[in-house]
Write a protein that holds these residues in place. Sequence first.
Motif, mmCIF file in Angstrom:
data_model
loop_
_atom_site.group_PDB
_atom_site.id
_atom_site.type_symbol
_atom_site.label_atom_id
_atom_site.label_comp_id
_atom_site.label_asym_id
_atom_site.label_seq_id
_atom_site.Cartn_x
_atom_site.Cartn_y
_atom_site.Cartn_z
ATOM 1 N N GLU A 1 -11.887 -3.658 4.803
ATOM 2 C CA GLU A 1 -11.844 -3.482 6.247
ATOM 3 C C GLU A 1 -10.852 -2.412 6.678
ATOM 4 O O GLU A 1 -10.818 -2.005 7.830
ATOM 5 C CB GLU A 1 -11.400 -4.806 6.915
ATOM 6 C CG GLU A 1 -12.175 -6.009 6.439
ATOM 7 C CD GLU A 1 -11.326 -7.275 6.435
ATOM 8 O OE1 GLU A 1 -10.429 -7.397 7.290
ATOM 9 O OE2 GLU A 1 -11.556 -8.132 5.587
ATOM 10 N N GLY A 2 -9.992 -2.016 5.759
ATOM 11 C CA GLY A 2 -8.853 -1.236 6.210
ATOM 12 C C GLY A 2 -8.851 0.193 5.734
ATOM 13 O O GLY A 2 -9.877 0.755 5.346
ATOM 14 N N GLU A 3 -7.669 0.742 5.762
ATOM 15 C CA GLU A 3 -7.392 2.107 5.403
ATOM 16 C C GLU A 3 -7.765 2.354 3.934
ATOM 17 O O GLU A 3 -7.694 1.462 3.107
ATOM 18 C CB GLU A 3 -5.878 2.286 5.559
ATOM 19 C CG GLU A 3 -5.398 3.660 5.898
ATOM 20 C CD GLU A 3 -3.875 3.602 6.144
ATOM 21 O OE1 GLU A 3 -3.261 4.669 6.208
ATOM 22 O OE2 GLU A 3 -3.318 2.484 6.268
ATOM 23 N N THR A 4 -8.106 3.562 3.643
ATOM 24 C CA THR A 4 -8.329 3.926 2.252
ATOM 25 C C THR A 4 -8.051 5.408 2.077
ATOM 26 O O THR A 4 -8.365 6.218 2.955
ATOM 27 C CB THR A 4 -9.750 3.533 1.791
ATOM 28 O OG1 THR A 4 -10.007 4.154 0.527
ATOM 29 C CG2 THR A 4 -10.824 3.987 2.757
ATOM 30 N N TYR B 1 0.839 -1.203 0.000
ATOM 31 C CA TYR B 1 0.000 0.000 0.000
ATOM 32 C C TYR B 1 0.874 1.253 0.000
ATOM 33 O O TYR B 1 0.631 2.199 -0.764
ATOM 34 C CB TYR B 1 -0.891 -0.040 1.242
ATOM 35 C CG TYR B 1 -1.983 1.001 1.307
ATOM 36 C CD1 TYR B 1 -3.223 0.768 0.720
ATOM 37 C CD2 TYR B 1 -1.791 2.204 1.993
ATOM 38 C CE1 TYR B 1 -4.239 1.706 0.817
ATOM 39 C CE2 TYR B 1 -2.811 3.141 2.085
ATOM 40 C CZ TYR B 1 -4.036 2.888 1.500
ATOM 41 O OH TYR B 1 -5.044 3.815 1.586
ATOM 42 N N ALA B 2 1.912 1.226 0.826
ATOM 43 C CA ALA B 2 2.811 2.390 0.904
ATOM 44 C C ALA B 2 3.531 2.602 -0.430
ATOM 45 O O ALA B 2 3.729 3.740 -0.877
ATOM 46 C CB ALA B 2 3.826 2.190 2.029
ATOM 47 N N ARG B 3 3.897 1.497 -1.089
ATOM 48 C CA ARG B 3 4.579 1.610 -2.375
ATOM 49 C C ARG B 3 3.637 2.185 -3.430
ATOM 50 O O ARG B 3 4.023 3.037 -4.236
ATOM 51 C CB ARG B 3 5.065 0.218 -2.801
ATOM 52 C CG ARG B 3 6.279 0.248 -3.672
ATOM 53 C CD ARG B 3 7.069 -1.062 -3.665
ATOM 54 N NE ARG B 3 6.223 -2.199 -3.925
ATOM 55 C CZ ARG B 3 6.146 -3.271 -3.150
ATOM 56 N NH1 ARG B 3 6.896 -3.365 -2.066
ATOM 57 N NH2 ARG B 3 5.361 -4.262 -3.464
ATOM 58 N N VAL C 1 -6.194 12.170 0.745
ATOM 59 C CA VAL C 1 -7.060 12.320 1.916
ATOM 60 C C VAL C 1 -7.603 10.975 2.377
ATOM 61 O O VAL C 1 -7.751 10.048 1.584
ATOM 62 C CB VAL C 1 -8.256 13.262 1.620
ATOM 63 C CG1 VAL C 1 -7.771 14.605 1.119
ATOM 64 C CG2 VAL C 1 -9.222 12.652 0.615
ATOM 65 N N GLN C 2 -7.879 10.879 3.669
ATOM 66 C CA GLN C 2 -8.562 9.704 4.190
ATOM 67 C C GLN C 2 -9.970 9.678 3.624
ATOM 68 O O GLN C 2 -10.609 10.710 3.476
ATOM 69 C CB GLN C 2 -8.653 9.771 5.712
ATOM 70 C CG GLN C 2 -7.321 9.606 6.391
ATOM 71 C CD GLN C 2 -7.449 9.770 7.896
ATOM 72 O OE1 GLN C 2 -8.537 9.680 8.440
ATOM 73 N NE2 GLN C 2 -6.326 10.012 8.545
ATOM 74 N N ALA C 3 -10.428 8.484 3.320
ATOM 75 C CA ALA C 3 -11.695 8.415 2.597
ATOM 76 C C ALA C 3 -12.539 7.262 3.069
ATOM 77 O O ALA C 3 -12.147 6.477 3.923
ATOM 78 C CB ALA C 3 -11.413 8.292 1.103
ATOM 79 N N HIS D 1 -7.817 6.377 -6.029
ATOM 80 C CA HIS D 1 -8.370 5.851 -4.786
ATOM 81 C C HIS D 1 -7.646 4.548 -4.496
ATOM 82 O O HIS D 1 -7.566 3.677 -5.355
ATOM 83 C CB HIS D 1 -9.875 5.614 -4.943
ATOM 84 C CG HIS D 1 -10.630 5.604 -3.649
ATOM 85 N ND1 HIS D 1 -11.968 5.833 -3.539
ATOM 86 C CD2 HIS D 1 -10.210 5.388 -2.387
ATOM 87 C CE1 HIS D 1 -12.356 5.762 -2.281
ATOM 88 N NE2 HIS D 1 -11.297 5.481 -1.555
ATOM 89 N N ILE D 2 -7.086 4.413 -3.315
ATOM 90 C CA ILE D 2 -6.413 3.163 -2.942
ATOM 91 C C ILE D 2 -7.072 2.599 -1.687
ATOM 92 O O ILE D 2 -7.495 3.347 -0.807
ATOM 93 C CB ILE D 2 -4.888 3.360 -2.758
ATOM 94 C CG1 ILE D 2 -4.573 4.380 -1.668
ATOM 95 C CG2 ILE D 2 -4.255 3.808 -4.066
ATOM 96 C CD1 ILE D 2 -3.072 4.603 -1.438
#
Lengths: 569, 569
Positions: free
Chosen positions: A205-208, A174-176, A195-197, A413-414
């Motif tokens: 379930e996780g960060e986006t 994800y960081a890459r 931005v956090q989304a 969007h990730i």
Amino acid sequence: MRQNNLLATTLREAPAEAETINHQLLLRAGYIRQLAAGIYTYLPLGRRVLRKIENIVREEMDVAGAQEMLMPSMQPAELWRESERYEVYGKELMKLRDRHEREFVLGPTHEEVITSLIRGEISSYRKLPVTVYQIQTKFRDERRPRSGLMRGREFLMKDAYSFDTGWEGLDKTYARMYKAYQRIFERCGLSYRAVQADAGAIGGEGETHEFMALSSIGEDTIAVCPACDYSANLEQAEVYSGEEDMLRKTDSLPAAVKFHTPGIRTIAQLEQELQIAPEQVIKTLIYQGGGQTFAVLVRGDHEVNEVKVRNFIGASEIALADARAVQAAAGVENGYVGPVGLSLPVLVDRAVAAMTSGTTGAGEKDYHFSGVVPGRDFILSQVGDFRTAQEGEHCPVCGKGVLHFHQGIEIGHIFKLGTKYSDKLGASFLDATGRSKPMIMGCYGIGISRLLAAVAEQNNDEQGLIWPMALAPYKVHILQLSVKDEVQRSTAEALYKQLIELGIETLLDDRDERAGVKFKDSSLIGIPVAIVVGKDAGEHKVEYMDRRLGSKEVMDIAEALSRVASGQI
Amino acid sequence: MRQNNLLATTLREAPAEAETINHQLLLRAGYIRQLAAGIYTYLPLGRRVLRKIENIVREEMDVAGAQEMLMPSMQPAELWRESERYEVYGKELMKLRDRHEREFVLGPTHEEVITSLIRGEISSYRKLPVTVYQIQTKFRDERRPRSGLMRGREFLMKDAYSFDTGWEGLDKTYARMYKAYQRIFERCGLSYRAVQADAGAIGGEGETHEFMALSSIGEDTIAVCPACDYSANLEQAEVYSGEEDMLRKTDSLPAAVKFHTPGIRTIAQLEQELQIAPEQVIKTLIYQGGGQTFAVLVRGDHEVNEVKVRNFIGASEIALADARAVQAAAGVENGYVGPVGLSLPVLVDRAVAAMTSGTTGAGEKDYHFSGVVPGRDFILSQVGDFRTAQEGEHCPVCGKGVLHFHQGIEIGHIFKLGTKYSDKLGASFLDATGRSKPMIMGCYGIGISRLLAAVAEQNNDEQGLIWPMALAPYKVHILQLSVKDEVQRSTAEALYKQLIELGIETLLDDRDERAGVKFKDSSLIGIPVAIVVGKDAGEHKVEYMDRRLGSKEVMDIAEALSRVASGQI
């Protein structure tokens, strides 16, 4: 390219339905044409810019270790039933049947296809992690396609999918990808923010994170803290809770009082006619979703954040109940609904829970209660952050900075999907000890065609487009002012030939048009550098114009040539 | 690329449904995977080959003066009604409705879209000629998708469209595209032939050529004259008429005789049971199409060429009448139908018209006529070339050579469309005298994904694929035989690094697999050059294998490196 042959008719005026600058200019300058609502043809100029974006994306994906592949648009409907998205995706999913009446969808995204592929290809931890991507046409039956390429029904996307053995691996992948996205948008010359989304229909379930091109036409609002660099989509932005979580004494407060309020049904009426400040009002809204009807309480000066509510109750969609449903659920019409005695689940926003007392509907037509005390007059079993943050409020992270709002266009969007799809579609692997585990997935999208529109929206002036060099359809525009003047003609032709030999993408305006038309079209098309071959051609002089700086300079042809050849333009 | 990370699982056996070599090998070597019938995912290796083909096509199109654009897949059904192809195209046309119940098709080709676009963009001869192209996904709902990428339902095409002011212009454009096609197929290393062809559903008034990759699995038969280089699709190949157009005396011939032939209904029965040679029989077939029922007469040893018949009567489709329709039209069942007294239009093949007399059905159950004289016993009003040419016949052009047959895979098709679409869709221009004229169009297709399959079909051996260098997914394959051997590991890594720095696309087999597996997979994947880093790595020796030559050579690493770096591999 010789402009006389180029399929790029410029228009004096854009069609009336084009409301945004990028849409107007891309139409007027001959980059795109509409075929149907939300469906566009890319003319040669548009195709060139698109390819430049594609190539930047491809390079950065390759550097990030992602492998390019190509998946089909036609996807069997069964796959979407297996992931339980066939119904959830709703009308945006384009559906069709083949000659044998088998159901297909036209892919708006490819989680199902890639997950079912990977489950067949990879069974061991030794073949993980793997990240794949594709640049491919997507279909989404938008209810209201608009703003040209910005929100289309058929559009170009880069979508990538990662498969890791665990969350730590996904964090690294994800960081890459996050960094690759930063490089892509920087190379495209965009002013943007990550931005956090909210995960929306893709889920997970996780960060986006969303990558937002800053623009006044953006459909998303993003909240930014200048003090700590917190930034989030307003859908997602948390509310600062520092002042709200106080303990209150309610024992000594007087009982609530019912009063007659005929015809008074809105916060504005309460304020204007009864001088009750909105922050003293408890607003009660009835919602339906996730198979239930429930109430949400926010302060009169606050707005319900439906994304937060939806995520809290775990529904894919929620909506305000209509008048009939309100009457059925609350026993009274909208405007007089209140939490006292309400026999529905009630979600209470933190700011309401923190009120000493407030005014609210009495659950009876033409009556309100004043002095209603949260926790005494109604239960506070489900208290949470259910409202939309407001500009000027304190940052929810550092608590010091004050939130600023910007409008943004979502260009990337990730998502950390986790096991949402690998569970449903059975994509598992054997770990080093021989145990079967679900793969941990991520997905990563960039709207290639929307990015083109966003760059156009950010780079223009009243005369037309101004492309950053990396995306310009041509780097140099030679304007041969008179096609009848032999000196001008031979000078422009020689210059054109030299630039082509140097490998510099050049458009030669060799059309039999007036000089004024050529200047206007050149500004409209927005190639970064224009070299004007006019009446001074006999003295080996040309005018060197930089569209980005708005500068004009008369100089020797040799100097103009060496300037563009130096690669420093 | 490190093979350990590459998403390319090799399979020992191909699925049973894969019948052709290319389909089996592309699946086994990890280039493609099926998602649904005729719908494939390109894995990273397949995507790389596809991109190489795309880039060759793009370069040659650009050199030929064509401009790249990109048109949508979703096309309004009205456009197809306007061109009158909505019904004609039949079930192969994929159809869908959007959320507003508006009808769309998924483009199998883009004549409608480009012609309607050009009519809006170009109104003067001064902007002509123009040729545009795109590389884009196409949809065609094949009744029987087969042979992997060879005949798919979703596939990649390059389609180009040209617009000229007159036929002379089109002739020049067509010749330029013809040459570009030759260069493309040569660069792809294909063994192919350009043949005269039939225009099919695309239609048009003029010349058309197919480019055929020669292959025993080809669905088309092509007839080639070694003497004069005439070559044509068998659908289209004319029949040598030198011997047939003789004048005959019919006055002195005896009258036809009716004889009892109970149960004898086929040419084979006439030959076996009554010793009548097929070339003495007049075969009468009842067809329907173009709104009429008609008969076609060919000699008993000849076959009706339905393409020729269809083109002669100007119908888009024709088909043999079923038993009921034959009975209704001819008054007798199949097997006894004959031209004498038949009250239907009759198309007479030239070879029948040239017969002195023949045997044929008597139009009465269980009876045949012998001694039927064409032109005396039935009218010769519509005589023409209605049969399929046969191998060994004389060339229709030079009359000297003898036709040879080959099987071919259609990989490209170019058409002189003329005004078929510009008339229907109103794409006209004003000429230099101010008169309005329809644009003269051409269209030019290459099946990009089919081309990939054709190259794979032509380039393989029992061990696997053998890519020509121009299309190979990687140019060099380094096989590090033991991942546990530190010398081998460091040698292979150093070589890999050097090749990457030289810009040579290299795949490094760094998997923890046995040497035998690595050799087998390498042969299967088919990268042209393999450099084996094995037990001689300590002495700086490697094995240099050329997949195309089947050669193996032990040499110093430096020599292997300089050989691949020289660019002469």
